[in-house]
Design a protein around this motif. Structure first.
Motif, PDB file in Angstrom:
ATOM      1  N   LYS A   2       0.853  -1.184   0.000  1.00 53.70           N
ATOM      2  CA  LYS A   2       0.000   0.000   0.000  1.00 53.70           C
ATOM      3  C   LYS A   2       0.888   1.233   0.000  1.00 53.70           C
ATOM      4  N   LEU A   3       0.598   2.167  -0.897  1.00 55.85           N
ATOM      5  CA  LEU A   3       1.336   3.417  -0.992  1.00 55.85           C
ATOM      6  C   LEU A   3       0.470   4.532  -0.429  1.00 55.85           C
ATOM      7  N   VAL A   4       1.013   5.266   0.538  1.00 57.42           N
ATOM      8  CA  VAL A   4       0.274   6.352   1.182  1.00 57.42           C
ATOM      9  C   VAL A   4       1.060   7.642   1.004  1.00 57.42           C
ATOM     10  N   LEU A   5       0.400   8.645   0.464  1.00 56.66           N
ATOM     11  CA  LEU A   5       1.043   9.921   0.198  1.00 56.66           C
ATOM     12  C   LEU A   5       0.616  10.937   1.252  1.00 56.66           C
ATOM     13  N   ALA A   6       1.582  11.537   1.926  1.00 55.55           N
ATOM     14  CA  ALA A   6       1.333  12.576   2.919  1.00 55.55           C
ATOM     15  C   ALA A   6       1.597  13.925   2.257  1.00 55.55           C
ATOM     16  N   SER A  28      -4.507   7.538  -8.766  1.00 56.07           N
ATOM     17  CA  SER A  28      -5.337   6.494  -8.148  1.00 56.07           C
ATOM     18  C   SER A  28      -4.500   5.373  -7.530  1.00 56.07           C
ATOM     19  N   SER A  29      -3.185   5.423  -7.717  1.00 53.69           N
ATOM     20  CA  SER A  29      -2.288   4.394  -7.187  1.00 53.69           C
ATOM     21  C   SER A  29      -1.916   4.624  -5.731  1.00 53.69           C
ATOM     22  N   VAL A  30      -2.261   5.792  -5.196  1.00 53.66           N
ATOM     23  CA  VAL A  30      -1.869   6.125  -3.835  1.00 53.66           C
ATOM     24  C   VAL A  30      -3.077   6.551  -3.008  1.00 53.66           C
ATOM     25  N   CYS A  31      -2.991   6.285  -1.736  1.00 52.26           N
ATOM     26  CA  CYS A  31      -3.966   6.774  -0.760  1.00 52.26           C
ATOM     27  C   CYS A  31      -3.390   8.068  -0.197  1.00 52.26           C
ATOM     28  N   VAL A  32      -4.158   9.153  -0.207  1.00 53.34           N
ATOM     29  CA  VAL A  32      -3.630  10.453   0.181  1.00 53.34           C
ATOM     30  C   VAL A  32      -4.129  10.872   1.565  1.00 53.34           C
ATOM     31  N   TYR A  33      -3.192  11.277   2.401  1.00 52.51           N
ATOM     32  CA  TYR A  33      -3.505  11.891   3.687  1.00 52.51           C
ATOM     33  C   TYR A  33      -3.066  13.342   3.568  1.00 52.51           C
ATOM     34  N   GLN A  34      -4.035  14.241   3.433  1.00 51.02           N
ATOM     35  CA  GLN A  34      -3.719  15.652   3.257  1.00 51.02           C
ATOM     36  C   GLN A  34      -4.031  16.407   4.544  1.00 51.02           C
ATOM     37  N   ASP A  35      -3.030  17.107   5.043  1.00 49.88           N
ATOM     38  CA  ASP A  35      -3.179  17.916   6.258  1.00 49.88           C
ATOM     39  C   ASP A  35      -3.734  17.115   7.437  1.00 49.88           C
ATOM     40  N   ASP A  36      -3.353  15.873   7.559  1.00 51.33           N
ATOM     41  CA  ASP A  36      -3.812  15.013   8.657  1.00 51.33           C
ATOM     42  C   ASP A  36      -2.725  14.934   9.724  1.00 51.33           C
ATOM     43  N   MET A  37      -2.790  15.850  10.677  1.00 54.51           N
ATOM     44  CA  MET A  37      -1.740  15.952  11.686  1.00 54.51           C
ATOM     45  C   MET A  37      -1.600  14.683  12.530  1.00 54.51           C
ATOM     46  N   ASN A  38      -2.697  14.010  12.800  1.00 53.67           N
ATOM     47  CA  ASN A  38      -2.613  12.757  13.566  1.00 53.67           C
ATOM     48  C   ASN A  38      -1.785  11.721  12.817  1.00 53.67           C
ATOM     49  N   PHE A  39      -2.031  11.591  11.514  1.00 57.71           N
ATOM     50  CA  PHE A  39      -1.272  10.649  10.692  1.00 57.71           C
ATOM     51  C   PHE A  39       0.194  11.059  10.630  1.00 57.71           C
ATOM     52  N   GLU A  41       1.962  12.877  12.750  1.00 65.16           N
ATOM     53  CA  GLU A  41       2.622  12.655  14.043  1.00 65.16           C
ATOM     54  C   GLU A  41       2.863  11.173  14.313  1.00 65.16           C
ATOM     55  N   LYS A  42       1.879  10.353  13.993  1.00 65.22           N
ATOM     56  CA  LYS A  42       2.004   8.907  14.220  1.00 65.22           C
ATOM     57  C   LYS A  42       3.227   8.339  13.501  1.00 65.22           C
ATOM     58  N   HIS A  43       3.486   8.836  12.289  1.00 65.54           N
ATOM     59  CA  HIS A  43       4.589   8.311  11.477  1.00 65.54           C
ATOM     60  C   HIS A  43       5.808   9.232  11.469  1.00 65.54           C
ATOM     61  N   LYS A  44       5.798  10.213  12.388  1.00 65.43           N
ATOM     62  CA  LYS A  44       6.938  11.119  12.571  1.00 65.43           C
ATOM     63  C   LYS A  44       7.325  11.867  11.296  1.00 65.43           C
ATOM     64  N   ILE A  45       6.319  12.307  10.555  1.00 69.20           N
ATOM     65  CA  ILE A  45       6.541  13.069   9.328  1.00 69.20           C
ATOM     66  C   ILE A  45       6.665  14.540   9.694  1.00 69.20           C
ATOM     67  N   LYS A  46       7.803  15.136   9.344  1.00 67.66           N
ATOM     68  CA  LYS A  46       8.050  16.532   9.697  1.00 67.66           C
ATOM     69  C   LYS A  46       8.136  17.440   8.482  1.00 67.66           C
ATOM     70  N   SER A  47       8.276  16.866   7.294  1.00 65.66           N
ATOM     71  CA  SER A  47       8.278  17.672   6.075  1.00 65.66           C
ATOM     72  C   SER A  47       7.571  16.893   4.976  1.00 65.66           C
ATOM     73  N   LEU A  48       7.075  17.639   4.006  1.00 68.53           N
ATOM     74  CA  LEU A  48       6.246  17.048   2.962  1.00 68.53           C
ATOM     75  C   LEU A  48       6.782  17.409   1.591  1.00 68.53           C
ATOM     76  N   PRO A  49       6.388  16.669   0.561  1.00 69.23           N
ATOM     77  CA  PRO A  49       5.588  15.445   0.571  1.00 69.23           C
ATOM     78  C   PRO A  49       6.431  14.232   0.945  1.00 69.23           C
ATOM     79  N   ARG A  50       5.745  13.212   1.399  1.00 70.77           N
ATOM     80  CA  ARG A  50       6.368  11.927   1.745  1.00 70.77           C
ATOM     81  C   ARG A  50       5.470  10.810   1.242  1.00 70.77           C
TER      82      ARG A  50
END
Length: 77
Positions: A2-6, A28-39, A41-50
């Motif tokens: 599964k590919l998830v785009l932050a 359509s190949s990726v699931c997008v999490y846009q401006d989802d701070m909970n997501f 923080e959970k995955h320790k994402i500090k800069s975008l895109p990832r």
């Protein structure tokens, strides 16, 4: 796999990436999490895109950089 785009609505690189994904019919190949701070923080994402790669619900890789993300999505299509 599964590919998830932050991404964020205010991120210039995110807009560029989304345009490239649409241009190459890959959005359509990726699931997008846009401006989802909970997501983020959970995955320790500090800069975008990832791009987060999950295998069997386990995070196995984080890809950064527009060109590297595009290459990874293409490779997994």
């Amino acid at each position: 796999m599964k590919l998830v785009l932050a991404t964020s609505k205010t991120c210039g690189l995110c807009h560029m990436l989304n345009s490239k994904l649409k241009k190459e019919n890959l959005e359509s190949s990726v699931c997008v999490y846009q401006d989802d701070m909970n997501f983020f923080e959970k995955h320790k994402i500090k800069s975008l895109p990832r791009l987060l790669v999950f295998e069997n619900d386990e995070l196995t890789e984080i890809v950064q950089g527009v060109d590297d993300i595009i290459s990874k999505v293409k490779y997994n299509n």
